[in-house]
Design a protein around this motif. Structure first.
Motif, mmCIF file in Angstrom:
data_model
loop_
_atom_site.group_PDB
_atom_site.id
_atom_site.type_symbol
_atom_site.label_atom_id
_atom_site.label_comp_id
_atom_site.label_asym_id
_atom_site.label_seq_id
_atom_site.Cartn_x
_atom_site.Cartn_y
_atom_site.Cartn_z
ATOM 1 N N TYR A 36 0.848 -1.180 0.000
ATOM 2 C CA TYR A 36 0.000 0.000 0.000
ATOM 3 C C TYR A 36 0.891 1.239 0.000
ATOM 4 N N GLN A 38 0.827 5.481 1.021
ATOM 5 C CA GLN A 38 0.096 6.498 1.779
ATOM 6 C C GLN A 38 0.757 7.860 1.579
ATOM 7 N N GLN A 42 -3.498 11.328 3.913
ATOM 8 C CA GLN A 42 -4.456 10.497 3.189
ATOM 9 C C GLN A 42 -4.425 9.060 3.699
ATOM 10 N N GLY A 43 -5.428 8.312 3.279
ATOM 11 C CA GLY A 43 -5.478 6.909 3.631
ATOM 12 C C GLY A 43 -4.555 6.081 2.760
ATOM 13 N N LEU A 44 -4.641 4.774 2.909
ATOM 14 C CA LEU A 44 -3.773 3.877 2.160
ATOM 15 C C LEU A 44 -4.421 3.483 0.837
ATOM 16 N N LEU B 91 -8.045 4.998 11.073
ATOM 17 C CA LEU B 91 -8.411 4.705 9.693
ATOM 18 C C LEU B 91 -9.578 3.723 9.653
ATOM 19 N N GLY B 105 -10.292 4.857 4.009
ATOM 20 C CA GLY B 105 -10.639 6.266 4.057
ATOM 21 C C GLY B 105 -9.399 7.090 4.377
ATOM 22 N N ASP B 106 -9.558 8.420 4.427
ATOM 23 C CA ASP B 106 -8.423 9.308 4.684
ATOM 24 C C ASP B 106 -8.070 9.422 6.163
#
Lengths: 113, 113
Positions: A36, A38, A42-44, B91, B105-106
Motif C-alpha cells: 500500500y 500512503q 491520506q489513507g492507504l 483509519l 478512508g483518509d
C-alpha cells in the motif's frame, strides 16, 4: 504469529532512478501479501497484491513486486521513479485478502529532482 | 464510486475526555475495519465487522474503546476516557467481503493534550 519487517525506514532516490523497497514477512502458511502507498494526510491506496500464481505481480503506477518464498520476501520495484511517487509505502501480510492484515512499519520514500 | 468517508478529519481533545469517529463504507461493502496508526508505525487493526457482527476485536482496548455498526452500514468508534497514548490516526476501511482487498478512508487525526 504473522509479522512484517521493512528494514528501510527512509530511502532517497533521484527522479528517473530505479527503486526497490524491501519487505520480509513471517507467516505459517501461504500468505496473502500487499503493498500500500500512503501520501501525507491520506489513507492507504492499494498498489498490488499477491495471492497465488505468477510470483511477479504488476500493480498500478508502474510498480511491480516479486514473491520469493525461499527468502520470505515480497520486494517492491519500479524501474523509473517519478517525483509524485514520494510517499510512505507499507507492506502487509494476512491469512486472506481482507482479514487481519499485519502491516510493516513503512518506508518513507523521498525523490530528489 | 464514492470512497470510504470518515469524519471528522481532525480532532483535538484533552485527556480523560471522550471522542467519537464516524465511518461510512463504500456502498455494498459488507466488511468494515477500524485501524489505529500511531506516528511512525503501520496501521494496527482494532476491530473488524462483517455486516453488523464483530469478527475480530482482539486488539481493541475494551476498557476504553467501543465500536458499533448497528445497521450493517456506517460505523462509529468511541474512546472514553482518552489517554495521551491514544494520539494517532484512526483509519476506516471496507471491502466487499474477506476475499477482496480493503479500501481505506483518509482517516481521523486525533491529538490528545
Amino acid at each position: 504469529a504473522q509479522s512484517v519487517t521493512q528494514p528501510d525506514i527512509h530511502i532517497t532516490v533521484s527522479e528517473g532512478a530505479s527503486l526497490e523497497l524491501r519487505c520480509n514477512y513471517s507467516y505459517g502458511a501461504t500468505p496473502y501479501l500487499f503493498w500500500y502507498v500512503q501520501s501525507p494526510g491520506q489513507g492507504l491506496q492499494l498498489l498490488l497484491k499477491y495471492f497465488s500464481g505468477d510470483t511477479l505481480v504488476q500493480g498500478i503506477k508502474g510498480f511491480e513486486a516479486e514473491f520469493k518464498r525461499s527468502q520470505s520476501s515480497f520486494n517492491l520495484r519500479k524501474p523509473s521513479v517519478h517525483w509524485s511517487d514520494a510517499a510512505e509505502y507499507f507492506c502487509a501480510v494476512g491469512p486472506a485478502a481482507a482479514s487481519k492484515l499485519t502491516f510493516g512499519t513503512g518506508t518513507r520514500l523521498q525523490v530528489t529532482l | 464510486e464514492a470512497g470510504v468517508a470518515q469524519s471528522p478529519r481532525y480532532k483535538i481533545i484533552e485527556k480523560r475526555q471522550s471522542v467519537a469517529f464516524w465511518c461510512n463504507p463504500i456502498s455494498g461493502h459488507a466488511t468494515l475495519y477500524w485501524y489505529q496508526q500511531i506516528l511512525g508505525q503501520g496501521p494496527k487493526l482494532l476491530i473488524q465487522f462483517q455486516n453488523n457482527g464483530v469478527v475480530d476485536d482482539s486488539q481493541l482496548p475494551k476498557d476504553r474503546f467501543s465500536a458499533e455498526r448497528l445497521k450493517g452500514v456506517d460505523s462509529t468508534l468511541k474512546i472514553q476516557p482518552a489517554k495521551l497514548e491514544d494520539s494517532a490516526v484512526y483509519l476506516c476501511a471496507s471491502s466487499p467481503d474477506t476475499n477482496q482487498p480493503q479500501h481505506f478512508g483518509d482517516g481521523t487525526r486525533l491529538s490528545i493534550l
